[in-house]
Design a protein around this motif. Structure first.
Motif, PDB file in Angstrom:
ATOM      1  N   ILE A   1       4.624  12.667  -5.615  1.00 19.11           N
ATOM      2  CA  ILE A   1       4.389  12.440  -7.044  1.00 19.11           C
ATOM      3  C   ILE A   1       4.474  10.953  -7.369  1.00 19.11           C
ATOM      4  O   ILE A   1       3.638  10.406  -8.102  1.00 19.11           O
ATOM      5  CB  ILE A   1       5.395  13.245  -7.888  1.00 19.11           C
ATOM      6  N   ALA A   2       5.490  10.270  -6.842  1.00 20.80           N
ATOM      7  CA  ALA A   2       5.650   8.842  -7.123  1.00 20.80           C
ATOM      8  C   ALA A   2       4.448   8.047  -6.629  1.00 20.80           C
ATOM      9  O   ALA A   2       3.992   7.102  -7.293  1.00 20.80           O
ATOM     10  CB  ALA A   2       6.932   8.319  -6.483  1.00 20.80           C
ATOM     11  N   LYS A   3       3.902   8.403  -5.478  1.00 25.41           N
ATOM     12  CA  LYS A   3       2.733   7.694  -4.959  1.00 25.41           C
ATOM     13  C   LYS A   3       1.517   7.923  -5.847  1.00 25.41           C
ATOM     14  O   LYS A   3       0.741   6.994  -6.117  1.00 25.41           O
ATOM     15  CB  LYS A   3       2.429   8.150  -3.537  1.00 25.41           C
ATOM     16  N   ALA A   4       1.309   9.163  -6.290  1.00 24.11           N
ATOM     17  CA  ALA A   4       0.175   9.457  -7.158  1.00 24.11           C
ATOM     18  C   ALA A   4       0.292   8.696  -8.474  1.00 24.11           C
ATOM     19  O   ALA A   4      -0.687   8.109  -8.965  1.00 24.11           O
ATOM     20  CB  ALA A   4       0.091  10.960  -7.420  1.00 24.11           C
ATOM     21  N   ILE A   5       1.482   8.689  -9.058  1.00 20.68           N
ATOM     22  CA  ILE A   5       1.695   7.967 -10.312  1.00 20.68           C
ATOM     23  C   ILE A   5       1.459   6.474 -10.118  1.00 20.68           C
ATOM     24  O   ILE A   5       0.881   5.796 -10.980  1.00 20.68           O
ATOM     25  CB  ILE A   5       3.102   8.258 -10.856  1.00 20.68           C
ATOM     26  N   THR A   6       1.864   5.942  -8.984  1.00 19.22           N
ATOM     27  CA  THR A   6       1.656   4.514  -8.716  1.00 19.22           C
ATOM     28  C   THR A   6       0.175   4.167  -8.714  1.00 19.22           C
ATOM     29  O   THR A   6      -0.251   3.185  -9.330  1.00 19.22           O
ATOM     30  CB  THR A   6       2.303   4.130  -7.377  1.00 19.22           C
ATOM     31  N   GLY A   7      -0.638   4.965  -8.017  1.00 15.63           N
ATOM     32  CA  GLY A   7      -2.071   4.710  -8.015  1.00 15.63           C
ATOM     33  C   GLY A   7      -2.671   4.773  -9.401  1.00 15.63           C
ATOM     34  O   GLY A   7      -3.520   3.951  -9.766  1.00 15.63           O
TER      35      GLY A   7
END
Length: 650
Positions: free
Chosen positions: A131-137
């Motif tokens: 989730i954190a990676k998706a939000i970062t993108g």
């Protein structure tokens, strides 16, 4: 473990898969395979406006399924079992999927010296990493720039660019941004609030490759994040090409939703260095087109506080009332291009208002002054040349936050297509400048449990000032950032660490110093909630003394890269302004010059008197004198004039 997330299991120090394990020494500019070369033409600006408004695009539930299926198909071809997450632009989690055999956890690397603190060396739920990676993108990107979590890794480390051969260069321009969008922030929303954004991230922003933005018709509509290799780390060497398991899986998910080539990070430069988007190209991926979500091995999984796991859901269209970020009404701002945060039912969450601190100071910021500060900063932004947007000579786009001395929000305004991350960060910056400039800073830090009081003594010893942090000096975020780097002066190897930083032997992006120490307990509590172990964290990121029920001056943590200044009425501190979303020098200029212009317009408020600004502080380092910095404005920054040194003498 001192200062750590005690509810989690300590993990052994592991070698990052993203640190060049399978790569050679050939530099890579990132994948430039499929996807449109340039974004389609934007809508024209509205009458009397200068910014185009992004088209109303969003992901359907079916498209979310396609993204997940493509990523899972690539993982299968690699022999990996992945956890995959998809979000919309404002951070709503639209689906979290785990393949058979996918690990339930991921490990955060330990401290270089093995003495773990804060988030170092811990095991976290794999779902939170994805989730954190998706939000970062999604959050770092816009119609003018597409940044991935690999891009984030490049700009948050102790040297920029991070590599063994760049030792001695200054830290990344967004050093510390990973500790934003936190699950305890009072600004970001929770799934229980509905679909309004910006939504929180369980781990803040990610520096681990495997997170990309998603685009439709040139408009950013969300992000995809993947964890398969079991390591939630960072890329410590950008000079090689990594063989990272997560990145091709996530990139496959973007097929059909690719960022336009011309705005990807490798087309954007910082200090003359091309940023990094990906170490894998589309041509290296397996053929995954046409796969079906219904036939994909694995299942949706519930993630407490983020997604029910029962079905894929559609995203919201950014700019709509339902997204929580929309155009302002004429009654909210007279500026045509202004956007505000909404509650999803028409009400501005942070309307312009006067200060709440009348019992603490002589003359709080008035509503008229607050409006002048926000509007004048917006005007400076709309004239400024962007640093991180394509095409060249685009206008800067940022978020602007204003607070009083209690850290209460007096208004937030942003441009139509500013990156989402800048909303929370601009508020962190405003609060940070206000806090460290206040007479209350030392006392409140000393009254906080745990390690926090020790930082006061470290600052006083380092500055040789037993009265430091009692309001004698005005600290911009650039000033406090100087003291928050693992080398002082910034990047100079062999010099001492700043008093608000960890020593370099202990430093990594998961433990920066005071910044991480202030919030690690709240983040740990939240991760316990995700795992069903305890109640969720309150929307207050620190254990500082409360100034009202459930409120401190730093409710979403602090930020340690430039873009804010404190606000004064004469010699009295009355608040802070923070700016985020473009280059750090642009952010500095918009806050500093915008505040100056507001003082000229409204009278009464303005920048700190020059003789109390932190650039009057001189530190003895290795037999020489080093002066702190206050702000740094870009040369020839405007599109409508060739004026230079626009902040000189103010």
């Amino acid at each position: 473990m001192a200062g750590g997330w005690k509810i989690l299991t300590a993990a052994p120090l592991m070698v990052l898969a993203s640190c060049g394990g399978g790569g050679g020494s050939t530099p890579s500019g990132g994948g430039t395979g499929s996807g449109p070369a340039t974004p389609p033409p934007s809508n024209p600006p509205p009458a009397n406006g200068v910014y185009s408004v992004p088209a109303a695009e969003s992901l359907s539930a079916s498209e979310v399924g396609t993204i997940i299926a493509q990523a899972a198909a690539q993982a299968g071809q690699q022999g990996e079992a992945a956890t995959i997450a998809v979000t919309d632009r404002v951070g709503n989690v639209l689906g979290v999927f785990q393949m058979p055999g996918a690990s339930a956890t991921a490990a955060i690397p330990g401290a270089p010296n093995g003495q773990n603190i804060d988030a170092q060396g811990l095991t976290i739920p794999a779902t939170t990493a994805a989730i954190a990676k998706a939000i970062t993108g999604a959050y770092l990107s816009s119609g003018g720039n597409a940044f991935s979590s690999r891009t984030a890794s490049m700009i948050v480390q102790e040297h920029f660019p991070p590599a063994p051969t760049t030792v001695g260069l200054e830290s990344g321009p967004l050093f510390g941004v990973q500790f934003s969008q936190l699950p305890c922030s009072d600004l970001v929303n929770r799934a229980s609030d509905g679909m309004i954004g910006p939504q929180r991230s369980p781990l803040g922003l990610s520096a681990d490759p495997g997170g990309f933005p998603l685009y439709k018709n040139g408009v950013v509509v969300g992000g995809v994040g993947v964890i398969a290799d079991g390591i939630y780390g960072a890329d410590l060497n950008v000079l090689d090409v990594d063989n990272d398991a997560d990145e091709p899986i996530a990139l496959a998910g973007t097929i059909g939703f690719e960022a336009p080539v011309s705005i990807r990070a490798d087309r954007i430069f910082a200090d003359g260095t091309s940023l990094r988007y990906t170490d894998v190209t589309y041509s290296q991926l397996s053929a995954v087109g046409g796969v079906s979500f219904a036939g994909t091995p694995g299942a949706l999984v519930p993630v407490a506080g983020y997604h029910s796991g029962t079905a894929l859901i559609a995203g919201t269209a950014y700019g709509s009332e339902a997204s929580g970020i929309r155009p302002s009404t004429s009654g909210e701002f007279s500026i045509t291009d202004a956007f505000v945060l909404s509650n999803g039912a028409g009400a501005n969450r942070f309307p312009v208002r006067g200060g709440t601190d009348g019992a603490d100071i002589g003359a709080p910021i008035t509503s008229a002054e607050a409006r002048a500060i926000l509007e004048e900063a917006f005007k400076v932004m709309s004239r400024a040349r962007a640093q991180i947007r394509q095409p060249l000579d685009s206008r800067a786009q940022v978020s602007i936050s204003l607070v009083d001395t209690r850290g209460r929000v007096l208004g937030i305004v942003r441009s139509p297509d500013a990156p989402i991350f800048g909303i929370d960060v601009s508020l962190q910056k405003a609060r940070t400048a206000n806090f460290f400039s206040g007479s209350f800073a030392a006392n409140e830090l000393l009254a906080t449990p745990g390690e926090i009081p020790q930082f006061v003594g470290r600052v006083r010893t380092f500055l040789n000032d037993p009265a430091a942090l009692t309001g004698a000096f005005a600290f911009a975020d650039r000033s406090g950032g100087n003291l928050s780097r693992p080398y002082f002066p910034d990047g100079e190897v062999g010099q001492p660490h700043g008093p608000l930083s960890r020593p370099i032997a202990q430093f990594n992006p998961f433990s920066t110093g005071l910044q991480s120490a202030l919030i690690v307990g709240n983040v740990g509590q939240h991760l316990g909630f995700v795992q069903g172990a305890n109640a969720d964290t309150p929307d207050n990121c620190t254990s500082l003394p409360q100034i009202a029920a459930g409120e401190t001056r730093l409710d979403n943590g602090i930020q340690i890269f430039p873009g804010s200044v404190p606000i004064y009425r004469g010699n009295e501190l009355v608040g802070g302004i923070g700016v985020s979303g473009d280059g750090i020098d642009q952010d500095d200029m918009i806050s500093f010059l915008g505040l100056h212009n507001a003082g000229q317009r409204a009278g009464g408020v303005g920048n700190a008197p020059p003789d109390i600004r932190a650039d009057r502080i001189v530190v003895q380092v290795g037999g020489r004198q080093v002066r702190l910095r206050y702000v740094n404005c870009p040369f020839a920054p405007f599109l409508d004039t060739d004026a230079q040194n626009v902040c000189e003498g103010l």
